[in-house]
Structure formats: structure tokens, C-alpha cells
Design a protein around this motif. Structure first.
Motif, PDB file in Angstrom:
ATOM      1  N   VAL A   1       0.837  -1.192   0.000  1.00  0.00           N
ATOM      2  CA  VAL A   1       0.000   0.000   0.000  1.00  0.00           C
ATOM      3  C   VAL A   1       0.877   1.249   0.000  1.00  0.00           C
ATOM      4  CG1 VAL A   1      -1.883   1.213   1.134  1.00  0.00           C
ATOM      5  CG2 VAL A   1      -1.747  -1.276   1.266  1.00  0.00           C
ATOM      6  N   SER A   2       1.264   1.704  -1.181  1.00  0.00           N
ATOM      7  CA  SER A   2       1.966   2.981  -1.340  1.00  0.00           C
ATOM      8  C   SER A   2       1.774   3.421  -2.780  1.00  0.00           C
ATOM      9  CB  SER A   2       3.460   2.854  -1.015  1.00  0.00           C
ATOM     10  OG  SER A   2       4.161   2.227  -2.071  1.00  0.00           O
ATOM     11  N   ASP A   3       1.970   4.714  -3.034  1.00  0.00           N
ATOM     12  CA  ASP A   3       1.797   5.217  -4.395  1.00  0.00           C
ATOM     13  C   ASP A   3       2.758   4.544  -5.364  1.00  0.00           C
ATOM     14  OD1 ASP A   3      -0.297   7.266  -4.131  1.00  0.00           O
ATOM     15  OD2 ASP A   3       1.118   8.236  -2.788  1.00  0.00           O
ATOM     16  N   GLU A   4       4.029   4.439  -4.963  1.00  0.00           N
ATOM     17  CA  GLU A   4       5.020   3.848  -5.859  1.00  0.00           C
ATOM     18  C   GLU A   4       4.672   2.403  -6.194  1.00  0.00           C
ATOM     19  OE1 GLU A   4       9.857   2.985  -6.033  1.00  0.00           O
ATOM     20  OE2 GLU A   4       8.993   4.131  -4.391  1.00  0.00           O
ATOM     21  N   MET A   5       4.311   1.630  -5.170  1.00  0.00           N
ATOM     22  CA  MET A   5       3.996   0.222  -5.411  1.00  0.00           C
ATOM     23  C   MET A   5       2.758   0.064  -6.281  1.00  0.00           C
ATOM     24  SD  MET A   5       4.692  -1.280  -1.591  1.00  0.00           S
ATOM     25  CE  MET A   5       6.307  -1.097  -0.799  1.00  0.00           C
ATOM     26  N   MET A   6       1.740   0.870  -6.028  1.00  0.00           N
ATOM     27  CA  MET A   6       0.515   0.759  -6.800  1.00  0.00           C
ATOM     28  C   MET A   6       0.717   1.241  -8.239  1.00  0.00           C
ATOM     29  SD  MET A   6      -1.605  -0.625  -4.720  1.00  0.00           S
ATOM     30  CE  MET A   6      -3.083  -0.471  -5.688  1.00  0.00           C
ATOM     31  N   GLN A   7       1.562   2.244  -8.446  1.00  0.00           N
ATOM     32  CA  GLN A   7       1.785   2.772  -9.788  1.00  0.00           C
ATOM     33  C   GLN A   7       2.575   1.807 -10.660  1.00  0.00           C
ATOM     34  OE1 GLN A   7       3.726   6.539  -9.200  1.00  0.00           O
ATOM     35  NE2 GLN A   7       1.944   7.478  -8.219  1.00  0.00           N
ATOM     36  N   TYR A   8       3.591   1.165 -10.077  1.00  0.00           N
ATOM     37  CA  TYR A   8       4.532   0.381 -10.870  1.00  0.00           C
ATOM     38  C   TYR A   8       4.218  -1.109 -10.895  1.00  0.00           C
ATOM     39  CZ  TYR A   8       7.384   4.631 -10.518  1.00  0.00           C
ATOM     40  OH  TYR A   8       7.849   5.919 -10.565  1.00  0.00           O
ATOM     41  N   GLY A   9       3.344  -1.577 -10.013  1.00  0.00           N
ATOM     42  CA  GLY A   9       3.172  -3.018  -9.855  1.00  0.00           C
ATOM     43  C   GLY A   9       2.234  -3.681 -10.829  1.00  0.00           C
ATOM     44  N   GLY A  10       1.470  -2.888 -11.587  1.00  0.00           N
ATOM     45  CA  GLY A  10       0.495  -3.516 -12.464  1.00  0.00           C
ATOM     46  C   GLY A  10       0.258  -2.718 -13.727  1.00  0.00           C
ATOM     47  N   LEU A  11      -0.903  -2.941 -14.316  1.00  0.00           N
ATOM     48  CA  LEU A  11      -1.324  -2.250 -15.538  1.00  0.00           C
ATOM     49  C   LEU A  11      -2.748  -1.739 -15.325  1.00  0.00           C
ATOM     50  CD1 LEU A  11      -0.073  -4.917 -18.116  1.00  0.00           C
ATOM     51  CD2 LEU A  11       1.046  -2.728 -17.598  1.00  0.00           C
ATOM     52  N   PRO A  12      -3.124  -0.670 -16.002  1.00  0.00           N
ATOM     53  CA  PRO A  12      -4.447  -0.084 -15.760  1.00  0.00           C
ATOM     54  C   PRO A  12      -5.599  -1.068 -15.894  1.00  0.00           C
ATOM     55  CG  PRO A  12      -3.104   1.414 -17.064  1.00  0.00           C
ATOM     56  CD  PRO A  12      -2.321   0.138 -16.948  1.00  0.00           C
ATOM     57  N   HIS A  13      -5.497  -1.998 -16.834  1.00  0.00           N
ATOM     58  CA  HIS A  13      -6.623  -2.896 -17.075  1.00  0.00           C
ATOM     59  C   HIS A  13      -6.586  -4.162 -16.233  1.00  0.00           C
ATOM     60  CE1 HIS A  13      -3.412  -4.476 -19.635  1.00  0.00           C
ATOM     61  NE2 HIS A  13      -4.024  -5.653 -19.551  1.00  0.00           N
ATOM     62  N   LEU A  14      -5.462  -4.439 -15.547  1.00  0.00           N
ATOM     63  CA  LEU A  14      -5.370  -5.642 -14.715  1.00  0.00           C
ATOM     64  C   LEU A  14      -5.972  -5.379 -13.342  1.00  0.00           C
ATOM     65  CD1 LEU A  14      -1.836  -7.199 -15.396  1.00  0.00           C
ATOM     66  CD2 LEU A  14      -4.062  -8.209 -15.917  1.00  0.00           C
ATOM     67  N   PHE A  15      -6.731  -6.326 -12.841  1.00  0.00           N
ATOM     68  CA  PHE A  15      -7.345  -6.178 -11.524  1.00  0.00           C
ATOM     69  C   PHE A  15      -6.267  -6.111 -10.453  1.00  0.00           C
ATOM     70  CE2 PHE A  15      -9.252  -7.975  -7.648  1.00  0.00           C
ATOM     71  CZ  PHE A  15     -10.260  -7.054  -7.458  1.00  0.00           C
TER      72      PHE A  15
END
Length: 379
Positions: free
Chosen positions: A191-205
């Protein structure tokens, strides 16, 4: 055949609302003789799903040499879960962390002196591709869409804590689909901005991992995923131990309180861990924090989990079962037989040998004009 889908703010399975109540239990940390007992105890707690990582370095210890039998018979593990009425979530990596040796990546990858892990480095991608082709041809028939118990798979693992090569995440997503995976795919990060931004893709759940303050965690998740169900891919109900540290524990009351809070939000959850098991052999991983200190994990992976390392039901198990019972109808608690244990007493070592005098008995010489990493010698 069943399909897990996302409808508005909840999951549906075969058109009916479905809440994932899962527990983590890794097949490779539990002797196969105990798989059934542990899975039955998972189900008796009120959980409907078992989650497991897949350890690449066990399945391909040497390049091109694959093992899927005995302890590593992941097909049988998943089939058994299905026979017992459980669904399955698989987290195949290729990197899994899991406090496991090199996060599950096989050491032979490092024989390439130019190796770049977890990114768009072609030799690495080629190795992942061969591994996934072997693994997925065993898992694809076990998907719920084909009549099996697997309802979802994870893409990579907490990638936002490591890198930001989103092309790599996209590559893995497409590779899984090419291998025949058609169940729900998701990513999971801290739970952090960096982790949420870099860990996935916009369309992936997206799912989140945390141990406390679910309200804050869900608020952060909603900044990056404004709709859909809430899924906690790892709710940390205990912790792992390093050599030299005291055994980590977390009170049953504290864990039960936070679980109640997140379930009251309507969230789905995976207890990490439900049953930790053991880091057999030399597969315990290591950390480097506080940096630069080397901190190896111990052999036990008890994790202070609801089910202890030896399979005993604990007060934490009972407390969490009571909380789960507020949200679903609990199955009747079976009368499980006691876990058989053996005390070996005191062991005295009265002989010893200096290491260097035994080198010839333990190894064969290799010659190099400069020191080389162990992996170059297949160690």
C-alpha cells in the motif's frame, strides 16, 4: 465449469455473488502426507479457497530439467483441494518472494554474467517462457473454466516493490494467455503510491497486501482502482523469523479485530499464512535489511499462523474462525485426530572435524585465475 467475474463492487461465480475467503498454504512447504489434513482444517475454519505460490527453482533446479512428481506434484495438490470442495488461487511468479531462496528464481539464471532479472531481458524471458510452458500445460486443465478448482492467477508478485518495467508485466500477462490461462488475472502490491503505480497495468485487476489499517489501505487502492471488489491478496496474520531474532508473534485478538474490520468492508481476503510449514533443505531465503546487513530466514516457516508448523489448531485459528462465522455459515468442526509428534530428547555431539581437512571428501577442485560466483560452478 465456473468462471470468476467482476460485477460492480463484487465477485460473481457462475452468476452468483462470491466472496473469496482464502488461506495461503504452499504445497512445497508441507509434506504431501499432510496435505489432506491441512486442507480439511482450512475448510473447517470457514475458508472456501486455498492459495499457493509456485517455486520455479524446485521445479527446474537445472536448466531444462523439470520435476513435477512427489513433493512437487502441484497437479495433485490442486486436484485434492478441488475434491475437498475448495477453490484454488495460483501465484506462479516467476518471482514469488515468499521468504524463499532467490524468490523462487533458479540460481542457474545467474550463470549468464549479463543476466537481468524481472525485466525485458530476452534470455530471462526465454527461460520464463520454457518454464511457463511446462507449468501451464499442467495447470490450464485445472482451471475452473475447464471444470477444475483454479479460479484466478496472479501476474508476477509485488512488482511495484522492485521495478517499473510495465512492458514486462504486459509480457507476462500475454504469455499466460498464450499458454491457455483464461481465468481472472490480478496483480498484488503493498500500500503505497510507488507500489501501486509500478506493480500492475491499468486494465489488470489490482489487489493489496497489508497487515493493519484496512480502511487506509482500501482508500489508497481506490485511488488507482476506483471500482470493483476489494481483494486483500495477503493479510499478514503473523510474520517470519530471521536467525538471531526472537520468534515473531501477533496476538489472536489483534488479528481477529483487523480481519473483522476488513470483512465488514465487504472485502475478499487471503490469510497469509493459514499454514506456514517448513523451509526444507537450504531453501530459506534472506533479506538485506536493515541494509547492508545479511539476515537469513530460519528453517521454520511457522509464521505464527492459525495452523502451526506441525499442523495444530491454535487459539488464533479459533479466534479467526469465530470472526469468519459472522459473515458466512461455518461448517461443522470435525473431530480432528491429534497431530502425532516425536520428542527426540537431548542430542550430544561428541565428534567433530575441521571443514578444510574434509574438502576432498566433500567436493572436487575447480581452477580459475579469478574468483567466480558459486552459480558458475552449479552450486
Amino acid at each position: 465449469m465456473s468462471t470468476l467475474t467482476i460485477e460492480d463492487d463484487h465477485f460473481e461465480l457462475d452468476g452468483e455473488p462470491f466472496r473469496i475467503l482464502a488461506g495461503a498454504m504452499h504445497y512445497f512447504r508441507v509434506h504431501p502426507a499432510y496435505w489432506k489434513d491441512r486442507l480439511l482444517k482450512l475448510k473447517a475454519m470457514g475458508l472456501n479457497t486455498v492459495e499457493t505460490y509456485v517455486a520455479w527453482n524446485l521445479h527446474e533446479p537445472h536448466e531444462g530439467e523439470f520435476h513435477f512428481g512427489d513433493w512437487l506434484n502441484i497437479e495433485r495438490y490442486i486436484e485434492l483441494a478441488g475434491e475437498l470442495g475448495l477453490y484454488v488461487i495460483v501465484r506462479p511468479g516467476p518471482y514469488i518472494c515468499a521468504e524463499w531462496e532467490m524468490g523462487g528464481l533458479p540460481a542457474w539464471l545467474l550463470k549468464d554474467p549479463q543476466m537481468q532479472l524481472r525485466c525485458m531481458y530476452q534470455p530471462y524471458l526465454d527461460a520464463v517462457g520454457e518454464y511457463f510452458s511446462q507449468l501451464m500445460r499442467r495447470l490450464v486443465p485445472l482451471q475452473s473454466t475447464r471444470g477444475g478448482p483454479i479460479i484466478a492467477m496472479q501476474v508476477e508478485n509485488e512488482y511495484g516493490s522492485y521495478g517499473n518495467d510495465t512492458r514486462y508485466i504486459k509480457y507476462l500477462e500475454e504469455l499466460l494467455r498464450q499458454c491457455g490461462v483464461d481465468v481472472l488475472l490480478f496483480t498484488a502490491d503493498g500500500v503505497s503510491d510507488e507500489m501501486m503505480q509500478y506493480g500492475g497495468l491499468p486494465h489488470l485487476f489490482k489487489a493489496v497486501n497489508f497487515g493493519n489499517r484496512p480502511g487506509d489501505a482500501f482508500d489508497k487502492l481506490r485511488e488507482y482502482q476506483t471500482s470493483g471488489p476489494l481483494l486483500v491478496a495477503e493479510f499478514w496474520d503473523g510474520w517470519f523469523d530471521h536467525w538471531g531474532e526472537r520468534h515473531h508473534t501477533r496476538s489472536a485478538g489483534d488479528v481477529a479485530r483487523v480481519l473483522d474490520d476488513l470483512l465488514s468492508e465487504g472485502a475478499s481476503v487471503n490469510l497469509y499464512m493459514f499454514h506456514g510449514g517448513t523451509n526444507f533443505g537450504f531453501m530459506n531465503g534472506a533479506n538485506a535489511f536493515p541494509s547492508p546487513h545479511y539476515t537469513p530466514t530460519v528453517t521454520s516457516y511457522d509464521y505464527d499462523a492459525p495452523l502451526s508448523e506441525c499442523g495444530d489448531i491454535t487459539p488464533k485459528y479459533e479466534a479467526l474462525r469465530e470472526v469468519i462465522g459472522k459473515y458466512v455459515d461455518l461448517p461443522e468442526m470435525p473431530d480432528f485426530p491429534p497431530v502425532v509428534k516425536q520428542a527426540y530428547g537431548k542430542v550430544e555431539l561428541d565428534e567433530w572435524a575441521p571443514l578444510l581437512s574434509q574438502v576432498d571428501a566433500l567436493s572436487t577442485p575447480e581452477y580459475s585465475t579469478v574468483p567466480l560466483p558459486m552459480e558458475m560452478y552449479d552450486q
